[in-house]
Design a protein around this motif. Structure first.
Motif, PDB file in Angstrom:
ATOM      1  N   MET A  37       0.642  -1.096  -0.003  1.00 42.95           N
ATOM      2  CA  MET A  37       0.141  -0.022  -0.048  1.00 42.95           C
ATOM      3  C   MET A  37       0.918   1.243  -0.005  1.00 42.95           C
ATOM      4  O   MET A  37       0.611   2.165  -0.734  1.00 42.95           O
ATOM      5  CB  MET A  37      -1.108   0.099   1.230  1.00 42.95           C
ATOM      6  N   LEU A  38       1.948   1.377   0.711  1.00 41.93           N
ATOM      7  CA  LEU A  38       2.666   2.283   0.844  1.00 41.93           C
ATOM      8  C   LEU A  38       3.577   2.581  -0.303  1.00 41.93           C
ATOM      9  O   LEU A  38       3.882   3.699  -0.505  1.00 41.93           O
ATOM     10  CB  LEU A  38       3.652   2.265   2.114  1.00 41.93           C
ATOM     11  N   SER A  39       3.880   1.678  -1.020  1.00 41.39           N
ATOM     12  CA  SER A  39       4.683   1.518  -2.021  1.00 41.39           C
ATOM     13  C   SER A  39       3.943   2.232  -3.398  1.00 41.39           C
ATOM     14  O   SER A  39       4.477   2.705  -4.328  1.00 41.39           O
ATOM     15  CB  SER A  39       5.424   0.383  -2.755  1.00 41.39           C
ATOM     16  N   THR A  40       2.654   2.280  -3.288  1.00 41.42           N
ATOM     17  CA  THR A  40       1.876   2.640  -4.641  1.00 41.42           C
ATOM     18  C   THR A  40       1.275   4.205  -4.296  1.00 41.42           C
ATOM     19  O   THR A  40       0.300   4.549  -4.872  1.00 41.42           O
ATOM     20  CB  THR A  40       0.578   1.731  -4.758  1.00 41.42           C
ATOM     21  N   LEU A  41       1.900   4.737  -3.202  1.00 45.25           N
ATOM     22  CA  LEU A  41       1.128   6.166  -2.972  1.00 45.25           C
ATOM     23  C   LEU A  41       1.520   7.039  -4.114  1.00 45.25           C
ATOM     24  O   LEU A  41       2.770   7.156  -4.428  1.00 45.25           O
ATOM     25  CB  LEU A  41       1.912   6.715  -1.668  1.00 45.25           C
ATOM     26  N   GLU A  42       0.684   8.022  -4.368  1.00 44.24           N
ATOM     27  CA  GLU A  42       0.784   8.957  -5.499  1.00 44.24           C
ATOM     28  C   GLU A  42       0.329  10.192  -5.114  1.00 44.24           C
ATOM     29  O   GLU A  42      -0.531  10.280  -4.129  1.00 44.24           O
ATOM     30  CB  GLU A  42       0.232   8.518  -6.710  1.00 44.24           C
ATOM     31  N   ILE A  43       0.831  11.411  -5.563  1.00 47.79           N
ATOM     32  CA  ILE A  43       0.308  12.716  -5.179  1.00 47.79           C
ATOM     33  C   ILE A  43      -1.177  12.723  -5.397  1.00 47.79           C
ATOM     34  O   ILE A  43      -1.557  12.413  -6.588  1.00 47.79           O
ATOM     35  CB  ILE A  43       1.378  13.814  -5.970  1.00 47.79           C
ATOM     36  N   GLY A  44      -1.863  13.347  -4.682  1.00 45.79           N
ATOM     37  CA  GLY A  44      -3.234  13.267  -4.994  1.00 45.79           C
ATOM     38  C   GLY A  44      -4.197  12.269  -4.347  1.00 45.79           C
ATOM     39  O   GLY A  44      -5.312  12.400  -4.227  1.00 45.79           O
ATOM     40  N   ASP A  45      -3.694  11.271  -3.848  1.00 49.24           N
ATOM     41  CA  ASP A  45      -4.181  10.450  -3.220  1.00 49.24           C
ATOM     42  C   ASP A  45      -4.820  10.780  -1.854  1.00 49.24           C
ATOM     43  O   ASP A  45      -4.157  11.751  -1.159  1.00 49.24           O
ATOM     44  CB  ASP A  45      -3.452   8.926  -2.900  1.00 49.24           C
ATOM     45  N   SER A  46      -6.293  10.369  -1.565  1.00 49.80           N
ATOM     46  CA  SER A  46      -6.782  10.451  -0.215  1.00 49.80           C
ATOM     47  C   SER A  46      -6.424   9.504   0.713  1.00 49.80           C
ATOM     48  O   SER A  46      -6.492   8.213   0.295  1.00 49.80           O
ATOM     49  CB  SER A  46      -8.246  10.513  -0.456  1.00 49.80           C
ATOM     50  N   ILE A  82       1.128  19.311   6.659  1.00 55.99           N
ATOM     51  CA  ILE A  82       2.116  18.723   7.776  1.00 55.99           C
ATOM     52  C   ILE A  82       2.697  17.761   7.053  1.00 55.99           C
ATOM     53  O   ILE A  82       2.216  16.597   6.479  1.00 55.99           O
ATOM     54  CB  ILE A  82       1.105  18.102   8.717  1.00 55.99           C
ATOM     55  N   PRO A  83       4.220  17.607   7.403  1.00 57.98           N
ATOM     56  CA  PRO A  83       4.767  16.511   6.992  1.00 57.98           C
ATOM     57  C   PRO A  83       4.624  15.156   8.162  1.00 57.98           C
ATOM     58  O   PRO A  83       4.662  15.630   9.230  1.00 57.98           O
ATOM     59  CB  PRO A  83       6.214  17.081   6.999  1.00 57.98           C
ATOM     60  N   MET A  84       4.571  14.014   7.485  1.00 59.11           N
ATOM     61  CA  MET A  84       4.441  12.897   8.327  1.00 59.11           C
ATOM     62  C   MET A  84       5.020  11.760   8.069  1.00 59.11           C
ATOM     63  O   MET A  84       5.255  11.778   6.515  1.00 59.11           O
ATOM     64  CB  MET A  84       3.055  12.639   8.695  1.00 59.11           C
ATOM     65  N   GLN A  85       5.355  10.770   8.708  1.00 61.85           N
ATOM     66  CA  GLN A  85       6.016   9.495   8.132  1.00 61.85           C
ATOM     67  C   GLN A  85       4.968   8.581   7.287  1.00 61.85           C
ATOM     68  O   GLN A  85       3.806   8.682   7.775  1.00 61.85           O
ATOM     69  CB  GLN A  85       6.607   8.743   9.512  1.00 61.85           C
ATOM     70  N   LYS A  86       5.397   7.810   6.502  1.00 62.78           N
ATOM     71  CA  LYS A  86       4.736   7.290   5.568  1.00 62.78           C
ATOM     72  C   LYS A  86       3.985   5.918   6.395  1.00 62.78           C
ATOM     73  O   LYS A  86       2.799   5.652   6.304  1.00 62.78           O
ATOM     74  CB  LYS A  86       5.276   6.471   4.569  1.00 62.78           C
ATOM     75  N   THR A  87       4.538   5.369   7.492  1.00 62.89           N
ATOM     76  CA  THR A  87       3.925   4.543   8.411  1.00 62.89           C
ATOM     77  C   THR A  87       2.940   5.005   9.263  1.00 62.89           C
ATOM     78  O   THR A  87       2.146   4.054   9.907  1.00 62.89           O
ATOM     79  CB  THR A  87       5.075   4.106   9.386  1.00 62.89           C
ATOM     80  N   ALA A  88       2.442   6.213   9.181  1.00 61.49           N
ATOM     81  CA  ALA A  88       1.422   6.661   9.779  1.00 61.49           C
ATOM     82  C   ALA A  88       0.253   6.757   9.018  1.00 61.49           C
ATOM     83  O   ALA A  88      -1.072   7.053   9.581  1.00 61.49           O
ATOM     84  CB  ALA A  88       1.672   8.278  10.329  1.00 61.49           C
ATOM     85  N   ILE A  89       0.154   6.098   7.990  1.00 64.30           N
ATOM     86  CA  ILE A  89      -0.885   5.824   6.981  1.00 64.30           C
ATOM     87  C   ILE A  89      -1.536   4.672   7.214  1.00 64.30           C
ATOM     88  O   ILE A  89      -0.966   3.818   7.003  1.00 64.30           O
ATOM     89  CB  ILE A  89      -0.633   6.195   5.514  1.00 64.30           C
ATOM     90  N   ALA A  90      -2.727   4.611   7.571  1.00 60.38           N
ATOM     91  CA  ALA A  90      -3.490   3.330   7.610  1.00 60.38           C
ATOM     92  C   ALA A  90      -4.459   3.073   6.603  1.00 60.38           C
ATOM     93  O   ALA A  90      -4.677   1.835   6.209  1.00 60.38           O
ATOM     94  CB  ALA A  90      -4.641   3.603   8.882  1.00 60.38           C
TER      95      ALA A  90
END
Length: 102
Positions: free
Chosen positions: A46-55, A86-94
């Motif tokens: 999930m984290l490897s497929t993150l893109e700009i504009g994703d909710s 706000i900058p945040m770590q990728k691991t904080a994305i659920a």
């Protein structure tokens, strides 16, 4: 100790103990270790497929939109206020909802 090993029927008890240990180890693997590894793979994908504009939904319960992505951090814009970035770590994305799925 030698008396216990020479008692009649003692050789079968050692084998039963080995079988119990193997069963308990297999139970621990299938109920604890294997599901955790599957979840780690899912989150990594999930984290490897993150893109700009994703909710996204953060682990703290905030919804936001990804503005920028670096190696291990993302900049997220929260709410209607365009100044709340706000900058945040990728691991904080659920959870991620792709922009093109809307």
């Amino acid at each position: 100790m030698g008396i216990l090993l020479t008692a009649p029927g003692a050789e079968g008890q050692g084998m039963v103990l080995v079988v119990y240990i193997i069963v308990i180890a297999a139970f621990c693997y299938f109920m604890m270790i294997r599901p955790q590894k599957k979840e780690q793979k899912r989150v990594g994908a999930m984290l490897s497929t993150l893109e700009i504009g994703d909710s996204i939904l953060t682990t703290s319960g905030f919804y936001g939109i990804i503005i920028d992505i670096t190696d291990d951090t993302v900049i997220v814009e929260f709410g209607n206020n365009k100044n709340c970035r706000i900058p945040m770590q990728k691991t904080a994305i659920a959870q991620v909802e792709k922009a093109f799925e809307k």
